[in-house]
Each structure stands twice: as C-alpha cells, then as structure tokens.
Design an enzyme around this catalytic site. Structure first.
Site, mmCIF file in Angstrom:
data_model
loop_
_atom_site.group_PDB
_atom_site.id
_atom_site.type_symbol
_atom_site.label_atom_id
_atom_site.label_comp_id
_atom_site.label_asym_id
_atom_site.label_seq_id
_atom_site.Cartn_x
_atom_site.Cartn_y
_atom_site.Cartn_z
ATOM 1 N N HIS A 9 45.339 41.063 50.975
ATOM 2 C CA HIS A 9 44.564 40.887 52.396
ATOM 3 C C HIS A 9 43.452 40.332 52.173
ATOM 4 C CE1 HIS A 9 42.312 44.165 49.877
ATOM 5 N NE2 HIS A 9 43.515 43.846 49.732
ATOM 6 N N GLU A 82 49.187 48.938 47.955
ATOM 7 C CA GLU A 82 48.758 48.573 46.458
ATOM 8 C C GLU A 82 48.954 49.869 45.618
ATOM 9 O OE1 GLU A 82 48.030 46.817 44.511
ATOM 10 O OE2 GLU A 82 45.602 46.245 44.972
#
Length: 204
Positions: A9, A82
């Site tokens: 990201h 994550e």
C-alpha cells in the site's frame, strides 16, 4: 503462465511516524495517494485480469486507484491483512524498545520466534496469507493477478512461495507501493521483480 503482481500500500501517517500499524485502519497520506496514482498509471500497461486486496483502508484505497485506471473491481479479503501487533499497535519504534525491550530484541533478531503480547505469530501470518494466495492461484490459472497487501504480510508470502525460512524475514524489504512480480513457470515460481518503485523516481 500464472503471474502474481504483489504490491504494498501507499504511505500512511504512521509509516512516517514509525508506528506499528498492524490491524489498525490507518488511511493514506496525500503523498500516499500520489504514490497510488503513479502506481496505477504504471500498472495500466500490464494486462491484469483480477485485483485482490486487504480489507484495511490503506491497502484497499491503493487497490481502488489501480482498479479505477483499469476499469475493474477490487475483491477484499481479510486474510491479506497486515500482521496484528497486539500491544505494540500505535506505538513508535522507540516506545516499543523502551516498554518491550526483550520482546523487541527477539523480533529484530529472530522474528519467527517472537511472541509479541496479544499479537499474531509470524508463522500464523504466513499461514493465512498463503491460504488466500494458493486459492487465488487455483482460481486464476494462466491469468495475471494484482494483490495489494502490507509489508510484513508480503514478505511472509514471498518467503513462503520461495520455500525460504521465516528467519530470513529481514533479508527482504518492502517500500510503499513497491511492485513484486512472481511468475509460475513449468518448473516452479520465479521472482521476476522485487521491491520495484521505479514509478516513484520523479516524485516530489
């Protein structure tokens, strides 16, 4: 040939502040949005058949920028999230060193053995991310798939695909919007590109 394009990201405020983000839903900075735009322009030249993303905003919004450029939809999957950092989430690296010195030393030297308070183990992160990766590969044979995820998750995926031990975790780095390309050839997976951020070279 099946091809995975795995991307981290764009930049967040907590990236800049060196805070453990983990499962916290932190958005992109203005620079992070710009990084995502540049990524989208670059990936427009790839023949991408499908896009998968972590459900956390920083990854999903990065994926959305690319999807808009390619006129596609984004498939969310929380297995691409994550690593959950438990008690460390929201703390800076300095604060973690101060409050959890012994755990931090293990995390930095033997990450695969780290038992961070209330956090996921690295091996559990790898198991859940490889589960969705294997599903994606099975469902998209011969296609090019974009996957947008997070630094630790991506490193776990790459190590798993290449059958490398998690003790090699720090031998790989992942910058914001970096591109990793893995091709599945007749003789197995091959890393064609690793941590490629050429699209950011002229960013101000």
């Amino acid at each position: 040939m099946t091809k995975l394009i795995i991307v981290r990201h764009g930049e967040t405020t907590w990236n800049l502040e060196h805070r453990a983000q983990g499962s916290k839903n932190i958005g992109l900075t203005k620079n992070g949005l710009n990084q995502a735009k540049l990524l989208a322009k670059r990936l427009k030249h790839y023949k991408i058949d499908k896009i998968y993303s972590s459900d956390l905003d920083r990854a999903f919004h990065t994926a959305e920028m690319v999807a808009k450029e390619l006129d596609q939809e984004v498939i969310k999957d929380n297995r691409l999230r994550e690593m959950s950092f438990g008690k460390w989430e929201g703390l800076t690296t300095s604060e973690i060193k101060e409050k959890y010195e012994d755990d931090f030393i293990i995390w930095r030297n033997n990450p695969h053995k780290a038992l961070i308070p209330e956090a996921e183990k690295l091996v559990d992160v790898q198991n859940r991310t490889l589960e969705i990766i294997n599903y994606i590969i099975k469902e998209n044979k011969g296609k090019t798939i974009l996957i947008v995820s997070h630094g630790i998750s991506i490193k776990s995926i790459i190590l798993g695909i290449m059958e490398m031990p998690l003790s090699d975790f720090y031998k790989i780095t992942q910058n914001n919007t970096s591109i990793n390309i893995i091709e599945y050839r007749d003789y197995g997976p091959v890393i064609k590109t690793l941590n490629d951020t050429a699209h950011l070279e002229n960013i101000e």
